[in-house]
Write an enzyme that holds these catalytic residues in place. Sequence first.
Site, PDB file in Angstrom:
ATOM      1  N   TYR A   1       0.837  -1.203   0.000  1.00 57.16           N
ATOM      2  CA  TYR A   1       0.000   0.000   0.000  1.00 57.16           C
ATOM      3  C   TYR A   1       0.874   1.256   0.000  1.00 57.16           C
ATOM      4  O   TYR A   1       0.630   2.213  -0.727  1.00 57.16           O
ATOM      5  CB  TYR A   1      -0.918  -0.003   1.225  1.00 57.16           C
ATOM      6  CG  TYR A   1      -1.688   1.290   1.381  1.00 57.16           C
ATOM      7  CD1 TYR A   1      -2.854   1.514   0.662  1.00 57.16           C
ATOM      8  CD2 TYR A   1      -1.214   2.293   2.225  1.00 57.16           C
ATOM      9  CE1 TYR A   1      -3.532   2.709   0.780  1.00 57.16           C
ATOM     10  CE2 TYR A   1      -1.894   3.490   2.353  1.00 57.16           C
ATOM     11  CZ  TYR A   1      -3.054   3.693   1.629  1.00 57.16           C
ATOM     12  OH  TYR A   1      -3.728   4.891   1.738  1.00 57.16           O
TER      13      TYR A   1
ATOM     14  N   ASP B   1      -7.781  -3.814  -0.428  1.00 57.61           N
ATOM     15  CA  ASP B   1      -9.030  -3.144  -0.777  1.00 57.61           C
ATOM     16  C   ASP B   1      -8.783  -1.856  -1.550  1.00 57.61           C
ATOM     17  O   ASP B   1      -9.588  -1.456  -2.393  1.00 57.61           O
ATOM     18  CB  ASP B   1      -9.826  -2.838   0.492  1.00 57.61           C
ATOM     19  CG  ASP B   1      -8.983  -2.145   1.532  1.00 57.61           C
ATOM     20  OD1 ASP B   1      -8.187  -2.840   2.202  1.00 57.61           O
ATOM     21  OD2 ASP B   1      -9.124  -0.915   1.690  1.00 57.61           O
TER      22      ASP B   1
ATOM     23  N   LYS C   1     -10.507  -8.768   6.606  1.00 58.61           N
ATOM     24  CA  LYS C   1     -11.089  -7.446   6.811  1.00 58.61           C
ATOM     25  C   LYS C   1     -11.810  -7.025   5.533  1.00 58.61           C
ATOM     26  O   LYS C   1     -11.195  -6.873   4.478  1.00 58.61           O
ATOM     27  CB  LYS C   1     -10.009  -6.421   7.149  1.00 58.61           C
ATOM     28  CG  LYS C   1     -10.592  -5.043   7.415  1.00 58.61           C
ATOM     29  CD  LYS C   1      -9.506  -4.018   7.648  1.00 58.61           C
ATOM     30  CE  LYS C   1     -10.127  -2.648   7.876  1.00 58.61           C
ATOM     31  NZ  LYS C   1      -9.109  -1.583   7.930  1.00 58.61           N
TER      32      LYS C   1
END
Length: 535
Positions: free
Chosen positions: A262, A297, A369
């Site tokens: 990320y 995500d 998650k």
Amino acid sequence: MREKLSLDSKKIDEARAIASSIADGVYSTISGYSTETIERTIVRMLGVDGIDDTGVPLPNVVVSWAKDQGLLGGGIASIMGSLMASKAITPQRAAEIISSGEADSSQCAEETPGWKEAVDRHARETVAKIVANREKRASLIGDVAREETPYLYCIVATGNIHEDVVQAQAAAYQGAQIIAVIRSTAQSLLDYVPHGATTEGFGGTYATRENFRIMRKALDEAGEKLGRYVRLVNYCSGLCMPEIAAMGALERLDMMLNDALYGIIFRDINMLRTFTDQHFSRRINAFANIVINTGEDNYLTTADAFDEAHTVLASQFINEQFAKRAGLAEEQMGLGHAFEMHPLLENGFLFEVAQAQMAREIFPRHPLKYMPPTKFMTGNIFRGHVQDALFMQVSVLTGQTIHLLGMLTEALHTPHIQDRFLSIEAAKYVRTNALYMSEDLLFKENGIMQGRAREVLNKGLALLREVEGKGLFRTLEEGIFAGIKRPRDGGKGRDGVFEKGTGYYNPFDSLLETFGKLPPPLFIEPVLAGKEVCQ
């Protein structure tokens, strides 16, 4: 959990083996390096805290001084230890001497006899505090079998830690089980950790040790009134990954966002820097029984969630292997994914179910998650509320573990207390009404959902083969994940990486491996939503 997708286990095993090979390739590169933030972490974990007269954190002052003196290659521990042993002083006093300009660099370079014993003694004290936090968490959780799942995860983001406390306690009283304090925008790019309680920030509140302490105390107070444990989340990502991980371990945080991929893709942080930092930060998280959250995500906020779903799966496989090498148990790996397909996509709900079910079957013990719809939230709060309800339905149906609540006002403003209340109420409604739905439903053989999951697995496996051939660094240069290209030698923080010299010493390397082994962490085995849990 009952398997419903008839996935090919040989392909899953192959994907896992390839991801392991990819992770090995990265670790063969980073093993000879340390970073300035790792050295600052060591200073903090020896017990140093505070700032100098100009507001600079003492760990930064110490490490910058050592770098300027050309002493950092052997590690900051030998420098601190030599000062401590020669003057019979504490780490805090040693840092203050360096800060005042009174330190003798030639003395530090000689490695005073007894220096290693001096740092090891203080390192063991810190590790003992982390062990005590693990034990306290376990005692507060008590009978986790009473907890309902998926866990309802709420965020607070006022910019003022004291106002965050009000919002966080309100969310807990409304039913939230996990509270995440959103960090101030761009803190991930600061190469230092702000000090003390903070009352201003941009889109969130600064992650500081004092803010962690304030929020932990507030949630413990709320938990005592509610008769349950309220988990606390923050971010150990960006340029200070391991420092914030250490702070979280010392202030008993329960979950931390932690993902080098990320940072590279979305924050343009140098690859070598952040992979090196990630490994040490995850070792601290592993030892502290903290659950990490990875950031797959986010790929779907820039790439199409239907077309690029396989990139999420491939990244989950890779992140799992990085986590294993840092000592994290599967129950500590909160692999991320998201409900982000276009809401008008025909059969989109079925595709979302297939993706979530696939993640659950491939990563059966991981506290997945699951992130809410954000990309296509328009400000139409009525449609947004339906999108969030469908998202919760998928979460319950597929046994997700951590459910970040969507907000009907997602595209309008930072959630108000009443927005959060409506989201919690809706999520609890769906969770209760569909509690055992997963057990009663099977998927049609060779139907849409099975076909979709197999397609994503096949594409994910092909991508992993490609990454293995190129190496992860080159893959990131080519922008294969999220469609964003990053140069190997570019990005922020590269100048903070250095090669370990002869005799480099980090007192926590061995302590985190050997200082006691406690039971696996506190998260659930996602067998059936709301029914079976374990510690």
